[in-house]
Design an enzyme around this catalytic site. Structure first.
Site, PDB file in Angstrom:
ATOM      1  N   GLU A  46       0.886  -1.167   0.000  1.00 43.27           N
ATOM      2  CA  GLU A  46       0.000   0.000   0.000  1.00 43.27           C
ATOM      3  C   GLU A  46       0.923   1.214   0.000  1.00 43.27           C
ATOM      4  O   GLU A  46       1.537   1.539   1.019  1.00 43.27           O
ATOM      5  CB  GLU A  46      -0.882  -0.010   1.268  1.00 43.27           C
ATOM      6  CG  GLU A  46      -1.757  -1.245   1.404  1.00 43.27           C
ATOM      7  CD  GLU A  46      -2.952  -1.240   0.453  1.00 43.27           C
ATOM      8  OE1 GLU A  46      -3.294  -0.167  -0.066  1.00 43.27           O
ATOM      9  OE2 GLU A  46      -3.519  -2.320   0.227  1.00 43.27           O
ATOM     10  N   CYS A  91      -1.929   9.504   2.393  1.00 41.12           N
ATOM     11  CA  CYS A  91      -1.624   8.920   1.078  1.00 41.12           C
ATOM     12  C   CYS A  91      -2.675   9.327   0.058  1.00 41.12           C
ATOM     13  O   CYS A  91      -2.400   9.345  -1.134  1.00 41.12           O
ATOM     14  CB  CYS A  91      -1.518   7.408   1.186  1.00 41.12           C
ATOM     15  SG  CYS A  91      -2.967   6.660   1.931  1.00 41.12           S
TER      16      CYS A  91
END
Ligand code: NAD
Length: 508
Positions: free
Chosen positions: A233, A267
């Site tokens: 991720e 993110c």
């Protein structure tokens, strides 16, 4: 002995040190986690769920205290620490309490007629020891949610939290102790990249990594040597596309929140905005007004806290200075503190697609806005990025918004909202392109921590199968006849085929 220092980035207050795990400790922890695996894998799912329920109850009871500890470790605003770290975690646990049985139950699947009378099943078996390596921006939930998912699926887990936020690592360790998981079922190793690398070398059965693209590649290369499956991720450069018919007030509120929440260290931050030229001026005006009234400070009664990691400020500064040097204007912010960790929210106009601020992950409180002439240009620019984590589309025309969303190269897309994809545990989460490999959350979230084992079950009462030895001419006639019937344009039978099948059936 190497030590991590515990300190509050917002106040600079120092509160102690934490020893870094040695290579021997990493290997010993892995050995014990492997030994603990068979018993934990055999523990009934209901018992595993009971541990999670207790953890949820503990977190709800002590949520404010844990949020304060995370806030002190990261400089993030207390409300954000509670909402994005504690709430999201307990909400995910409740999702598992409701759905884990269905997610992990063996499934019966169809068996084609040709394979009659066999039956087919998929079983989900835990993998062994899962190594979870976590980042510093949401240091609690991005560590705890993958750990709990892996545990629930029957794996034992070794977690390495980020060295940038060691006090949260310590709080996580205490949380696991508070619900008394059996020994060695879940362990925490403190330290930096060296400890992470040693953990990868210690032969886990799966690696779940959240962090930068650069580290993700290093981990994947190391894992490739041992063929360890990895889930990555990674970072993002999320575009926001504002169409001429967008609800501009809402879009401006979202852009400001999406770019500045957690000081932009998300993110899925809004990292670049493409606005239709007809509404550009109004949009910039709204965003500027809304940014100018934001309060910055620590830990509450403010909207923006401090940055967490000093080195990140240098990256943010480099991107902003590069943009300004190449002609951009900072309509708010644009300055950097000589000392301290508070970076003012910065809105940039006059940016171009080639600038670093539009190309590389900034991971700070910066909102660059660019005008585009139409939908096609917005989509093209949004997609011209090595990243593909999240994106947002703003329009009041439902069909148009969905059409644009479908053309974006992004693992997740929000329409008339930002960042929120992660909040729905029913949705899979993950990136495309350099934003990562794999998906977690969604109904597949527990299965991604298992091996899908296929089981095909024949009653076992016949002495042979139609395709076994010894080979005969009848088998060839039967095979080509069946192929013609099932897959050919004409789908014809002939007598020879029927006769061959009949003879072959009698040989079983
Ligand atoms: P990072 O890559 O620097 O570090 C992440 C973790 O990897 C840390 O625990 C670190 O100690 C460890 N590590 C470093 N080198 C290692 C090595 N060689 N082997 C094993 N482990 C190693 O990332 P970061 O700065 O902590 O996090 C910020 C990045 O994470 C940003 O790029 C952000 O976009 C990304 N991120 C992605 C998601 C997502 O869900 N996609 C979520 C949050 C953050």
């Amino acid at each position: 002995m190497s030590l991590l220092s515990l300190h509050n980035p917002a106040t600079g207050e120092f509160s102690g040190t934490l020893p870094v795990a040695t290579d021997e400790q990493v290997n010993e922890t892995m050995k014990r986690a492997k030994e603990a695996f068979p018993a934990w894998a055999a523990t009934p799912l209901q018992v595993r769920l009971d541990y999670l329920r207790r953890l949820r109850e503990f977190l709800v009871e002590h949520g404010e205290e844990w949020a304060r500890r995370i806030s002190n470790d990261t400089g993030k605003v207390l409300f954000e620490a509670y909402m994005t770290e504690i709430f999201v975690t307990v909400d995910t646990i409740r999702f598992y309490e409701k759905n884990a049985r269905r997610m992990l139950a063996p499934q019966k699947v169809k068996t084609p007629l040709l394979l009659w009378p066999k039956k087919s099943y998929i079983h989900y078996k835990p993998m062994g020891v899962v190594a979870v390596i976590a980042p510093w921006n949401y240091p609690f939930q991005l560590a705890v949610i993958p750990v709990l998912s892996a545990l629930l699926a029957g794996n034992t887990v070794v977690l390495k939290p980020s060295e940038v936020t060691p006090a949260t690592g310590l709080a996580i360790e205490e949380l696991f102790r508070a619900v008394s998981f059996p020994p060695d079922v879940v362990s925490v190793l403190h330290g930096g990249g060296k400890v992470g690398a040693a953990l990868v070398q210690a032969d886990p059965d799966k690696i779940f990594f959240t962090g930068s693209v650069r580290t993700g590649k290093t981990i994947m290369a190391a894992a490739a040597e041992k063929l360890i499956p990895v889930e990555l991720e990674l970072g993002g450069k999320d575009p926001m596309i504002v169409c001429a018919d967008a609800n501009l007030e809402r879009a401006a509120n979202a852009a400001v929140w999406g770019a500045f929440t957690n000081s932009g260290q998300v993110c899925m931050s809004v990292e670049r905005v493409y606005v239709h030229e007809t509404v550009y001026t109004r949009f910039v005006q709204l965003v500027t007004e809304k940014t100018k009234v934001l309060r910055q400070g620590f830990p509450d009664q403010v909207e923006i806290g401090s940055m967490t990691f000093p080195r990140q400020i240098e990256i943010v500064r480099e991107h902003v200075e590069d943009a300004i040097a190449n002609g951009a204007t900072a309509v708010t912010g644009g300055t950097f503190p000589d000392e301290g960790m508070f970076v003012p929210p910065t809105v940039l106009t006059g940016v171009t697609q080639e600038m670093k601020i539009m190309q590389e992950e900034t991971f700070g409180p910066v909102l660059p806005i660019m005008a585009v002439s139409d939908e096609e240009e917005a989509i093209r620019l949004a997609n011209s990025s090595p990243y593909g984590l999240n994106a947002s589309v703003w329009s009041q025309d439902k069909q148009k918004a969905r059409r644009i969303a479908e053309r974006l190269e992004s693992g997740n897309v929000c329409i008339n909202d930002v960042i929120i994809s992660f909040a729905n545990p029913h949705l899979p989460f993950g990136g495309v392109k350099q934003s990562g490999i794999g998906r977690y959350r969604g109904m597949g979230s527990l299965q991604s921590f298992t091996h899908s084992i296929s089981i095909i079950h024949d009653p076992g009462d016949k002495k042979r199968e139609l395709n076994w030895y010894p080979y005969t001419e009848d088998q060839q006639t039967m095979m080509s006849g069946i192929t013609r019937l099932l897959y050919g344009a004409k789908r014809t039978w002939n007598k020879e085929t029927l006769a061959a099948i009949w003879r072959e059936f009698r040989r079983r």
